[in-house]
Design a protein around this motif. Sequence first.
Motif, PDB file in Angstrom:
ATOM      1  N   HIS A 279      -8.518  35.169  49.988  1.00 63.72           N
ATOM      2  CA  HIS A 279      -9.216  35.397  51.239  1.00 63.72           C
ATOM      3  C   HIS A 279      -8.972  34.164  52.043  1.00 63.72           C
ATOM      4  O   HIS A 279      -8.592  34.044  53.166  1.00 63.72           O
ATOM      5  CB  HIS A 279     -10.686  35.737  51.097  1.00 63.72           C
ATOM      6  CG  HIS A 279     -11.250  35.848  52.308  1.00 63.72           C
ATOM      7  ND1 HIS A 279     -11.670  37.170  53.003  1.00 63.72           N
ATOM      8  CD2 HIS A 279     -12.015  34.846  53.050  1.00 63.72           C
ATOM      9  CE1 HIS A 279     -12.423  37.162  53.994  1.00 63.72           C
ATOM     10  NE2 HIS A 279     -12.553  35.585  54.031  1.00 63.72           N
ATOM     11  N   HIS A 283      -6.774  33.236  55.705  1.00 61.46           N
ATOM     12  CA  HIS A 283      -7.371  32.447  56.903  1.00 61.46           C
ATOM     13  C   HIS A 283      -6.508  31.428  57.645  1.00 61.46           C
ATOM     14  O   HIS A 283      -6.550  31.098  58.738  1.00 61.46           O
ATOM     15  CB  HIS A 283      -8.728  32.025  56.649  1.00 61.46           C
ATOM     16  CG  HIS A 283      -9.783  32.776  56.770  1.00 61.46           C
ATOM     17  ND1 HIS A 283      -9.917  33.788  57.853  1.00 61.46           N
ATOM     18  CD2 HIS A 283     -10.810  32.928  56.047  1.00 61.46           C
ATOM     19  CE1 HIS A 283     -10.804  34.509  57.611  1.00 61.46           C
ATOM     20  NE2 HIS A 283     -11.686  34.193  56.515  1.00 61.46           N
ATOM     21  N   GLU A 313     -12.253  38.453  60.183  1.00 58.04           N
ATOM     22  CA  GLU A 313     -12.671  38.445  58.747  1.00 58.04           C
ATOM     23  C   GLU A 313     -12.588  39.649  58.068  1.00 58.04           C
ATOM     24  O   GLU A 313     -12.027  39.858  56.653  1.00 58.04           O
ATOM     25  CB  GLU A 313     -14.342  38.382  58.796  1.00 58.04           C
ATOM     26  CG  GLU A 313     -14.728  36.981  59.157  1.00 58.04           C
ATOM     27  CD  GLU A 313     -14.151  35.932  57.929  1.00 58.04           C
ATOM     28  OE1 GLU A 313     -13.781  36.155  57.247  1.00 58.04           O
ATOM     29  OE2 GLU A 313     -14.238  34.541  58.365  1.00 58.04           O
TER      30      GLU A 313
HETATM   31 ZN    ZN Z   1     -13.611  34.680  55.737  1.00 56.60          ZN
END
Ligand code: ZN
Length: 600
Positions: A279, A283, A313
């Motif tokens: 994750h 980003h 997100e």
């Molecule tokens: Zn995040």
Amino acid sequence: MYSIEYEVSLAKPAAHLFHVRCLIHKPDPGGQVLSLPAWIPGSYLIRDFAKNIVSISASCDGESLPLQRLDKESWQCPPCKGTLQLQYEVYAWDPSVRTAQLDHEYGFFNGTSLFLRVHGQEAEPSGLTIQVPADPLLQAWQVFTTMPVVKADKQGFGQYMANDYDELIDHPVAMGEASTATFEAAGVPHTVALFGQHRADLPRICNDLSKICEQHIYFFDEQAPVEHYLFIVRVLGEGYGGLEHRASTVLVSKRDCLPSVNESEISDDYRIFLGLCSHEYFHTWNVKRIKPAAFTPYDLQTENYTELLWAFEGITSYYDDLGLVRSGVITAESYLELLGQMITRVARGKGRLQQNLVESSFYAWTKFYQQDENAANAIVSYYTKGALASLCLDLTIRRHTQNKKSLDDVMQLLWQRHGQTGVGVPEESVEAIASEVAGVDLGDFFAATLRSTAELPLSELLNHAGVDLYWRAAESQKDNGGKPAKQKPGVELGAQYTEVNGALKVQVVTTDTAAQRGGLSAGDIIVACNGLKAKSSTLTAELKSCQPGDTLKLHVFRGDRLLVLDIELLEPELTTCFLQQQKGATTEQQEWFNNWLKLN
Ligand code: ZN
């Protein structure tokens, strides 16, 4: 010499104080204004970091100057000729990834906690000196950061630099005696630094991370947008979290989430850790370089509103687990289990019927980041529902293009048009680019998915990939879904509770359930169920023996008042999901499935 210089000293670890000296060689002739940010990018809550400054003073060429307080985080110095010097101490005792921490075992800071912003000179390069600690207990410490180094000793103490303030606060610094390992992904060195007591199999972690990182790099481009990447991992007994930066990430991981040398399977906990790494790494592109226009530039003094957090997100949350299966680190079956758990998390929150995804994004600063006991009934997460909306978008684009295009193409276009150019993403652009890729106007899709609380068409879309979606009742509080049931469903109370001091404390009461209709409230202390002392095991056993329509008698304290509640139990709601590949999937469905998960 830089026109702004910062010096950080570790002189007072026992008091958890960083000492900072800031030299401004060309202060504003009208009186220099300085401030600390009110929030840290990536974590959308006003935190007012200046509240941790315990003392501050100013001087010019050795002469002390009075500082004028402007507000809770800003100061103004009187006009001065010569170099302006600020000295201040920052209290650092927060184990989270968002602030700073210092003791004899670990030192960590984000620039947002330590470096005063010199108003008007944000675009100027600045120098940072991290002083060699004098404390004998810190002699073996090493410094880990991706901030460009100018001149440092073998342990990393010395001089660093940043091209502007934005960069200065986006290279967190961790110090201590770490376990480290380095691996390459797409030719780029990556370092993992584990801080804290652990029993982790670091070579195994590096082996898995190298596949995941390489998968993400080639997803966007031919090469990584960084020259070196750093995973700073704080290992604790409990805790979970991460914060993304331009060339690094800071993670908190539970010790038990890291695999030990004697394990070979991927445990559920280790899968969570790899998902978190995946994750934060995704980003590096999505939010650190492809940024909402609302964050270009950041206004660090106040809330920055955007309706796009579902994309920054949610899409990241979709690709984090997808990256695990696409890199071959987990199996397709394991991925479907994770997806089933995500669908379960969203389905169990009644707040999905109150709030849509653009509202969820917009109100991140209050409703998402300041959740209370009613949050599950009032709001939906732009992470989890955002990930499911991304899945639906992916499958919808595939449907419109006969599986020739997908959300992957949308992300690559966002990268080319916004990531590589540094042009912020306007509020409407993700939707426009998705329609462009799909070759049809997806306005109706986005109206239903982002701007309404309608249920997502998951079952219908997954069927194109030969995946069946099943709903069942939850078996217990610990049942996260993702797998078929092991036992027959019983009744449902509709409350979450924990054992506290020999009783059960109610944390959440779900809207329109037996618990709420029967008068139970969050905060109540259950002391007896059906006349027996309330323990988690007793309540579970009592519920197991009940049928829908039966009454559960609860004695509860609300404050100091004892209440007796007769709760009529209901059929359980079918909010637990699991997914299975169809046995008789057609060749076309199988092709979809393989193309979606990049299986060969
Ligand atoms: Zn995040």
